[in-house]
Design a protein around this motif. Sequence first.
Motif, short mmCIF file in Angstrom:
data_model
loop_
_atom_site.label_atom_id
_atom_site.label_comp_id
_atom_site.label_asym_id
_atom_site.label_seq_id
_atom_site.Cartn_x
_atom_site.Cartn_y
_atom_site.Cartn_z
N ILE A 73 62.33 -41.48 -13.48
CA ILE A 73 62.04 -40.18 -12.89
C ILE A 73 63.05 -39.17 -13.43
O ILE A 73 64.24 -39.49 -13.60
N GLY A 74 62.60 -37.98 -13.70
CA GLY A 74 63.50 -36.93 -14.18
C GLY A 74 64.50 -36.52 -13.12
O GLY A 74 64.16 -36.39 -11.94
N ARG A 75 65.73 -36.32 -13.53
CA ARG A 75 66.80 -35.97 -12.59
C ARG A 75 66.99 -34.46 -12.52
O ARG A 75 66.83 -33.75 -13.51
N LEU A 76 67.34 -33.97 -11.34
CA LEU A 76 67.61 -32.56 -11.08
C LEU A 76 68.93 -32.45 -10.32
O LEU A 76 69.18 -33.22 -9.39
N PRO A 77 69.77 -31.47 -10.70
CA PRO A 77 69.65 -30.55 -11.85
C PRO A 77 69.79 -31.29 -13.17
O PRO A 77 69.86 -32.51 -13.20
N ALA A 78 69.85 -30.54 -14.27
CA ALA A 78 69.87 -31.15 -15.60
C ALA A 78 71.08 -32.07 -15.74
O ALA A 78 72.22 -31.64 -15.54
N PRO A 79 70.87 -33.34 -16.05
CA PRO A 79 72.01 -34.27 -16.18
C PRO A 79 72.79 -34.03 -17.47
O PRO A 79 72.29 -33.43 -18.42
N THR A 80 74.01 -34.51 -17.47
CA THR A 80 74.87 -34.39 -18.66
C THR A 80 75.28 -35.74 -19.23
O THR A 80 75.80 -35.80 -20.34
N GLN A 81 75.06 -36.81 -18.49
CA GLN A 81 75.41 -38.14 -18.96
C GLN A 81 74.16 -39.00 -19.01
O GLN A 81 73.28 -38.90 -18.14
N PRO A 82 74.05 -39.86 -20.03
CA PRO A 82 72.86 -40.71 -20.12
C PRO A 82 72.82 -41.76 -19.03
O PRO A 82 73.86 -42.18 -18.50
N LEU A 83 71.63 -42.19 -18.67
CA LEU A 83 71.43 -43.20 -17.64
C LEU A 83 71.19 -44.54 -18.32
O LEU A 83 70.33 -44.65 -19.19
N PRO A 84 71.95 -45.57 -17.97
CA PRO A 84 71.73 -46.88 -18.62
C PRO A 84 70.36 -47.44 -18.29
O PRO A 84 69.83 -47.24 -17.21
N PHE A 85 69.83 -48.22 -19.25
CA PHE A 85 68.49 -48.76 -19.08
C PHE A 85 68.50 -50.03 -18.23
O PHE A 85 67.72 -50.17 -17.30
N ALA A 86 69.36 -50.94 -18.53
CA ALA A 86 69.35 -52.24 -17.86
C ALA A 86 70.31 -52.22 -16.68
O ALA A 86 71.22 -51.40 -16.58
N THR A 87 70.14 -53.18 -15.78
CA THR A 87 71.03 -53.28 -14.61
C THR A 87 72.43 -53.71 -15.03
O THR A 87 73.42 -53.34 -14.41
N GLU A 88 72.53 -54.52 -16.11
CA GLU A 88 73.85 -54.92 -16.58
C GLU A 88 74.64 -53.72 -17.05
O GLU A 88 75.85 -53.60 -16.78
N ASP A 89 73.97 -52.81 -17.74
CA ASP A 89 74.65 -51.59 -18.17
C ASP A 89 75.09 -50.76 -17.00
O ASP A 89 76.16 -50.12 -17.01
N ALA A 90 74.28 -50.71 -15.92
CA ALA A 90 74.64 -49.95 -14.74
C ALA A 90 75.88 -50.53 -14.08
O ALA A 90 76.76 -49.80 -13.60
N GLU A 91 75.96 -51.86 -14.02
CA GLU A 91 77.14 -52.48 -13.42
C GLU A 91 78.38 -52.22 -14.25
O GLU A 91 79.47 -51.98 -13.72
N VAL A 92 78.23 -52.24 -15.55
CA VAL A 92 79.38 -51.96 -16.42
C VAL A 92 79.84 -50.51 -16.23
O VAL A 92 81.05 -50.23 -16.16
N MET A 93 78.92 -49.59 -16.12
CA MET A 93 79.27 -48.20 -15.94
C MET A 93 79.95 -47.97 -14.61
O MET A 93 80.88 -47.16 -14.48
N SER A 94 79.49 -48.67 -13.57
CA SER A 94 80.10 -48.48 -12.25
C SER A 94 81.47 -49.12 -12.17
O SER A 94 82.36 -48.64 -11.47
N ALA A 95 81.68 -50.22 -12.93
CA ALA A 95 82.98 -50.92 -12.90
C ALA A 95 83.99 -50.26 -13.83
O ALA A 95 85.19 -50.50 -13.68
N ALA A 96 83.54 -49.44 -14.73
CA ALA A 96 84.47 -48.80 -15.67
C ALA A 96 85.32 -47.79 -14.94
O ALA A 96 84.85 -47.10 -14.02
N PRO A 97 86.63 -47.66 -15.30
CA PRO A 97 87.50 -46.67 -14.65
C PRO A 97 87.08 -45.28 -15.00
O PRO A 97 86.59 -45.00 -16.10
N ALA A 98 87.28 -44.35 -14.08
CA ALA A 98 86.88 -42.96 -14.29
C ALA A 98 87.84 -42.28 -15.24
O ALA A 98 89.01 -42.62 -15.29
#
Length: 278
Positions: free
Chosen positions: A253-278
């Motif tokens: 689904i398209g995100r609003l407002p316009a996003p600036t960071q890409p969204l990972p495709f797989a759930t493994e990528d999402a977990e890596v992104m969430s575990a990565a330090p800010a």
Amino acid sequence: MWRRRITSLLSSSLQNAPTHIQPINITRPIFTSSQKSRSLKFSQHPIGSLGLQFHRAYSLLSLNDLQDNKGARKQKTRKGRGIGSGKGKTAGRGHKGQKARGTHKFGFEGGQTPLRRRVPKRGFKNPFSLTFQPVGLGKIAKLINAGKIDSSELITMKTLKDCGAIGKQIGDGARLMGRGAEHIQWPIHLEVSRVTARAKAAVEAAGGTVRRVHYNKLGLRALLKPEWFEKKGRLLPRPARPPPKLKDKVDSIGRLPAPTQPLPFATEDAEVMSAAPA
């Protein structure tokens, strides 16, 4: 009509034939007294001379004489206003019959097949069709080299519109084409409505990603012109889900407002992104 023609001829002839005014010498009378009598004498010194040349033009047509040609304005026929009007009594409807008694359906021809059914139908317009504005990878690469697009950020349809890659007639979104795919030599991340197989392969070969996102009409307006909602004092709409027929043609689904960071495709990528330090 003849009056106007005669008036124009007279005015043109008078204008083309100027009149010359001869100089006029006006002398001043001087009264002198002699032996118990008065004599009237005139001095030879002129008061003034009018030696200028004037062009006189006379017009027999004035503003209060302007009027339309005969028959230019016709009064509306008033029906049913007496026999003397010519449209009295039955008011032009005749005697009896369906048309004399009341209204009837538009296009009714007395029971026979009307014209709209006699004429064969041609063509078909799909009310569910979608139109997408194409944009090639070569144009995106050219804008990145010119510094109008930051390749380190997510490239959305708003980014493409702001930099001039796509015009105002965006329709239902943008379609990424493979034209100029050889110019993509670095990873880029994009979010568009549709993408061709060649363009997707070229972007993924360079290390980037392409995501097909779904926006409805209102969501696309909120993505491209969020300032319009702020001006009207309205909140941005919630992202709309794709209809069942389009679920296999979009990735998310398209995100609003316009996003600036890409969204990972797989759930493994999402977990890596969430575990990565800010």
